[in-house]
Design a protein around this motif. Structure first.
Motif, PDB file in Angstrom:
ATOM      1  N   PHE A  88       4.398  17.316   4.781  1.00  0.00           N
ATOM      2  CA  PHE A  88       4.855  15.573   4.749  1.00  0.00           C
ATOM      3  C   PHE A  88       4.634  15.084   4.784  1.00  0.00           C
ATOM      4  O   PHE A  88       3.703  14.488   4.871  1.00  0.00           O
ATOM      5  CB  PHE A  88       5.381  16.072   6.346  1.00  0.00           C
ATOM      6  N   LEU A  89       4.903  14.036   3.742  1.00  0.00           N
ATOM      7  CA  LEU A  89       4.261  11.876   3.421  1.00  0.00           C
ATOM      8  C   LEU A  89       5.207  11.772   4.014  1.00  0.00           C
ATOM      9  O   LEU A  89       6.786  11.295   3.765  1.00  0.00           O
ATOM     10  CB  LEU A  89       4.155  12.650   2.211  1.00  0.00           C
ATOM     11  N   HIS A  90       4.859  10.451   5.036  1.00  0.00           N
ATOM     12  CA  HIS A  90       5.606   9.329   5.468  1.00  0.00           C
ATOM     13  C   HIS A  90       5.061   8.589   5.201  1.00  0.00           C
ATOM     14  O   HIS A  90       3.827   8.184   5.476  1.00  0.00           O
ATOM     15  CB  HIS A  90       5.838  10.081   6.846  1.00  0.00           C
ATOM     16  N   HIS A  91       5.629   7.409   4.577  1.00  0.00           N
ATOM     17  CA  HIS A  91       5.021   5.929   4.748  1.00  0.00           C
ATOM     18  C   HIS A  91       4.161   6.010   4.241  1.00  0.00           C
ATOM     19  O   HIS A  91       2.355   5.332   4.678  1.00  0.00           O
ATOM     20  CB  HIS A  91       5.163   5.360   6.310  1.00  0.00           C
ATOM     21  N   GLY A  92       3.420   7.192   3.240  1.00  0.00           N
ATOM     22  CA  GLY A  92       2.219   6.390   2.301  1.00  0.00           C
ATOM     23  C   GLY A  92       1.146   7.113   3.003  1.00  0.00           C
ATOM     24  O   GLY A  92       0.089   7.695   2.490  1.00  0.00           O
ATOM     25  N   LYS A  93       1.145   8.215   3.996  1.00  0.00           N
ATOM     26  CA  LYS A  93       0.509   8.620   4.951  1.00  0.00           C
ATOM     27  C   LYS A  93       1.045  10.052   4.853  1.00  0.00           C
ATOM     28  O   LYS A  93       2.310  10.744   5.015  1.00  0.00           O
ATOM     29  CB  LYS A  93       0.173   8.213   6.106  1.00  0.00           C
ATOM     30  N   ILE A  94       0.019  11.529   4.865  1.00  0.00           N
ATOM     31  CA  ILE A  94       0.369  12.648   5.281  1.00  0.00           C
ATOM     32  C   ILE A  94       0.589  12.954   6.808  1.00  0.00           C
ATOM     33  O   ILE A  94      -0.900  12.879   7.276  1.00  0.00           O
ATOM     34  CB  ILE A  94      -0.699  13.655   4.344  1.00  0.00           C
ATOM     35  N   LEU A 150      13.345  24.097   8.954  1.00  0.00           N
ATOM     36  CA  LEU A 150      11.644  22.674   8.406  1.00  0.00           C
ATOM     37  C   LEU A 150      12.625  21.277   8.222  1.00  0.00           C
ATOM     38  O   LEU A 150      12.477  20.710   8.714  1.00  0.00           O
ATOM     39  CB  LEU A 150      11.914  22.906   6.951  1.00  0.00           C
ATOM     40  N   GLN A 151      14.367  21.115   7.833  1.00  0.00           N
ATOM     41  CA  GLN A 151      14.378  20.547   7.890  1.00  0.00           C
ATOM     42  C   GLN A 151      14.581  19.076   9.361  1.00  0.00           C
ATOM     43  O   GLN A 151      14.239  18.178   9.624  1.00  0.00           O
ATOM     44  CB  GLN A 151      16.233  20.486   7.240  1.00  0.00           C
ATOM     45  N   LYS A 152      14.814  20.107   9.984  1.00  0.00           N
ATOM     46  CA  LYS A 152      15.121  19.433  11.657  1.00  0.00           C
ATOM     47  C   LYS A 152      14.005  19.193  11.899  1.00  0.00           C
ATOM     48  O   LYS A 152      13.477  18.337  12.567  1.00  0.00           O
ATOM     49  CB  LYS A 152      15.666  20.910  12.314  1.00  0.00           C
ATOM     50  N   ILE A 153      12.422  19.880  12.023  1.00  0.00           N
ATOM     51  CA  ILE A 153      11.031  19.249  12.166  1.00  0.00           C
ATOM     52  C   ILE A 153      11.111  18.068  11.082  1.00  0.00           C
ATOM     53  O   ILE A 153       9.984  17.713  12.018  1.00  0.00           O
ATOM     54  CB  ILE A 153      10.498  20.627  11.627  1.00  0.00           C
ATOM     55  N   PHE A 154      11.081  18.185   9.719  1.00  0.00           N
ATOM     56  CA  PHE A 154      11.415  16.886   9.036  1.00  0.00           C
ATOM     57  C   PHE A 154      11.763  15.417   9.515  1.00  0.00           C
ATOM     58  O   PHE A 154      10.939  14.525   9.719  1.00  0.00           O
ATOM     59  CB  PHE A 154      11.684  17.590   7.508  1.00  0.00           C
ATOM     60  N   VAL A 155      13.127  16.143   9.690  1.00  0.00           N
ATOM     61  CA  VAL A 155      13.942  14.218  10.807  1.00  0.00           C
ATOM     62  C   VAL A 155      13.082  14.147  11.360  1.00  0.00           C
ATOM     63  O   VAL A 155      13.243  12.699  12.343  1.00  0.00           O
ATOM     64  CB  VAL A 155      15.089  15.170  10.711  1.00  0.00           C
ATOM     65  N   SER A 156      12.862  15.558  12.498  1.00  0.00           N
ATOM     66  CA  SER A 156      11.846  14.400  13.589  1.00  0.00           C
ATOM     67  C   SER A 156      11.093  14.045  14.008  1.00  0.00           C
ATOM     68  O   SER A 156      10.795  13.040  14.993  1.00  0.00           O
ATOM     69  CB  SER A 156      12.229  15.696  14.877  1.00  0.00           C
ATOM     70  N   LEU A 157      10.080  14.346  12.470  1.00  0.00           N
ATOM     71  CA  LEU A 157       8.676  13.827  12.470  1.00  0.00           C
ATOM     72  C   LEU A 157       8.940  12.464  11.808  1.00  0.00           C
ATOM     73  O   LEU A 157       8.029  11.529  12.216  1.00  0.00           O
ATOM     74  CB  LEU A 157       7.575  15.056  11.655  1.00  0.00           C
ATOM     75  N   CYS A 158       9.875  12.210  11.375  1.00  0.00           N
ATOM     76  CA  CYS A 158      10.076  11.010  10.354  1.00  0.00           C
ATOM     77  C   CYS A 158      10.827   9.930  11.128  1.00  0.00           C
ATOM     78  O   CYS A 158      10.935   8.911  10.392  1.00  0.00           O
ATOM     79  CB  CYS A 158      10.108  11.881   9.596  1.00  0.00           C
ATOM     80  N   GLU A 175       0.820  -1.244  -0.072  1.00  0.00           N
ATOM     81  CA  GLU A 175      -0.436   0.308  -0.195  1.00  0.00           C
ATOM     82  C   GLU A 175       1.064   1.598   0.250  1.00  0.00           C
ATOM     83  O   GLU A 175       1.435   1.684   0.700  1.00  0.00           O
ATOM     84  CB  GLU A 175      -0.786   0.268   1.296  1.00  0.00           C
ATOM     85  N   VAL A 176       1.002   1.802  -0.867  1.00  0.00           N
ATOM     86  CA  VAL A 176       2.109   2.370  -1.189  1.00  0.00           C
ATOM     87  C   VAL A 176       1.673   3.960  -0.756  1.00  0.00           C
ATOM     88  O   VAL A 176       2.010   4.783   0.257  1.00  0.00           O
ATOM     89  CB  VAL A 176       2.605   3.095  -2.761  1.00  0.00           C
ATOM     90  N   LEU A 177      -0.030   4.157  -1.088  1.00  0.00           N
ATOM     91  CA  LEU A 177      -0.276   5.477  -0.001  1.00  0.00           C
ATOM     92  C   LEU A 177      -2.063   4.826   0.688  1.00  0.00           C
ATOM     93  O   LEU A 177      -2.436   4.390   0.075  1.00  0.00           O
ATOM     94  CB  LEU A 177      -1.017   6.685  -1.050  1.00  0.00           C
ATOM     95  N   GLN A 178      -1.809   5.832   1.606  1.00  0.00           N
ATOM     96  CA  GLN A 178      -2.445   4.894   2.465  1.00  0.00           C
ATOM     97  C   GLN A 178      -3.660   6.045   3.571  1.00  0.00           C
ATOM     98  O   GLN A 178      -3.696   6.806   4.377  1.00  0.00           O
ATOM     99  CB  GLN A 178      -2.029   4.625   3.959  1.00  0.00           C
ATOM    100  N   GLY A 179      -4.691   5.966   2.643  1.00  0.00           N
ATOM    101  CA  GLY A 179      -6.106   7.634   2.494  1.00  0.00           C
ATOM    102  C   GLY A 179      -5.372   8.605   3.278  1.00  0.00           C
ATOM    103  O   GLY A 179      -5.952   9.490   3.802  1.00  0.00           O
ATOM    104  N   VAL A 180      -5.016   9.107   1.463  1.00  0.00           N
ATOM    105  CA  VAL A 180      -4.602  10.134   1.725  1.00  0.00           C
ATOM    106  C   VAL A 180      -5.550  11.071   1.277  1.00  0.00           C
ATOM    107  O   VAL A 180      -6.354  11.657   0.533  1.00  0.00           O
ATOM    108  CB  VAL A 180      -3.385  10.387   0.630  1.00  0.00           C
ATOM    109  N   ASN A 181      -5.479  12.463   2.312  1.00  0.00           N
ATOM    110  CA  ASN A 181      -6.388  13.668   1.722  1.00  0.00           C
ATOM    111  C   ASN A 181      -6.190  15.059   2.467  1.00  0.00           C
ATOM    112  O   ASN A 181      -5.085  15.063   2.961  1.00  0.00           O
ATOM    113  CB  ASN A 181      -8.252  13.586   3.539  1.00  0.00           C
ATOM    114  N   LEU A 182      -6.402  15.648   0.816  1.00  0.00           N
ATOM    115  CA  LEU A 182      -5.547  16.521   0.699  1.00  0.00           C
ATOM    116  C   LEU A 182      -6.402  17.178  -0.218  1.00  0.00           C
ATOM    117  O   LEU A 182      -6.611  17.547  -1.546  1.00  0.00           O
ATOM    118  CB  LEU A 182      -3.680  16.289  -0.232  1.00  0.00           C
TER     119      LEU A 182
END
Length: 291
Positions: A204-210, A277-285, A16-23
């Motif tokens: 931010f998209l991570h493991h197919g989820k926003i 922004l990069q620090k936030i992304f790294v921390s969330l992922c 499942e590459v994309l998992q319930g994306v709402n955007l």
């Protein structure tokens, strides 16, 4: 004008590459689409441009389905990586032939802009794509994206292979085009900080989820990095919205999302710093790393 994704799912080879994306993508904004390799960024952009079908869910432009809808698709263009290998369809084409082909299927094509950008980027019209450097291929993709004049233009790693001067030049041109026309741009890139200033919103998209879609400036102003003795950090962040903490022995570090106008109390033994922004992304992922 807006594009809506409603519970989009995409399965590929039992995954499942994309998992319930709402955007929702609104006209007149520049979005940054950030994700690790394999997160599903290219797949999402290809679905948004109807180059790939969804497994389930809805994809709409102003309430109308995009798939097999010529009118809707006339407003959308995905500038994906140009394949220039010897066995590809485009590798043997000359630059001018590639642009002529783009002009034939892009209804709002700006020939004058394309010719101007070819000169600006020092592209040789008679050069075959297979002979171009990686940076020159990226420049050709940028020319096609900007000259498409599509209301919704998606770019996947548009500055790959470009030197720092060319990257700066590209982003300046994109901002000028955005200011003049109000087109929507969605830019997927791994070079986050260089492009962060032009993103009105970041996704931010991570493991197919926003996992996050926020106004970039508000996100940066309201997020701080707290580090120090674990017990003191815990006391300061109690009741706050936090992003994945990291513990190392007696020390702890964590990103904290503050309310508008909120300020954390400074205490001895901790450090409170602004973040990029990069620090936030790294921390969330980042996966949990408690030691």
């Amino acid at each position: 004008m807006k594009i809506e994704c409603r519970n989009l799912k995409k399965n590929y080879k039992a995954k499942e590459v994309l998992q319930g994306v709402n955007l929702t993508l609104e006209k007149g904004k520049i979005y940054g689409l950030i994700g690790r390799n394999g997160a599903g960024k290219t797949m999402l952009l290809s679905i948004l441009s109807a180059q790939n079908p969804v497994s389930s869910g809805q994809l709409l432009l102003d309430g109308e389905p995009i798939w097999e809808n010529a009118e809707a698709l006339s407003h959308i263009y995905f500038a994906r990586e140009i394949i220039t290998s010897a066995n590809s369809n485009s590798g043997g084409l000359k630059v001018k032939e590639y642009l002529n082909m783009a002009a034939s299927y892009l209804p709002h094509w700006d020939k004058e802009m394309a010719e101007r950008l070819v000169k600006l980027f020092h592209l040789e019209p008679k050069q075959r794509l297979i002979k171009l450097s990686k940076g020159m291929v990226s420049m050709l993709g940028a020319v096609t994206a900007l000259a498409s004049k599509a209301d919704f233009t998606f770019l996947d790693e548009p500055v790959s292979g470009l030197d720092v001067v060319a990257r700066e030049q590209f982003y300046q041109l994109l901002l000028e085009e955005f200011t003049e026309t109000g087109r929507t741009f969605v830019i997927s890139t791994h070079i986050i900080e260089e492009a962060a200033d032009i993103f009105e919103e970041v996704i931010f998209l991570h493991h197919g989820k926003i996992i996050l879609k926020e106004n970039t400036q508000e996100l940066l102003e309201e997020t701080v990095y707290v580090s120090g003795r674990a017990e003191t950090v815990d006391a300061v962040i109690q009741g706050k919205e936090i992003y994945k903490p990291k513990t190392l022995g007696r020390s702890k570090s964590v990103l904290v999302r503050l309310q508008e106008g909120e300020i954390l109390n400074q205490k001895e033994g901790i450090t409170i710093q602004p973040v990029n922004l990069q620090k936030i992304f790294v921390s969330l992922c980042r996966e949990e790393e408690n030691v």
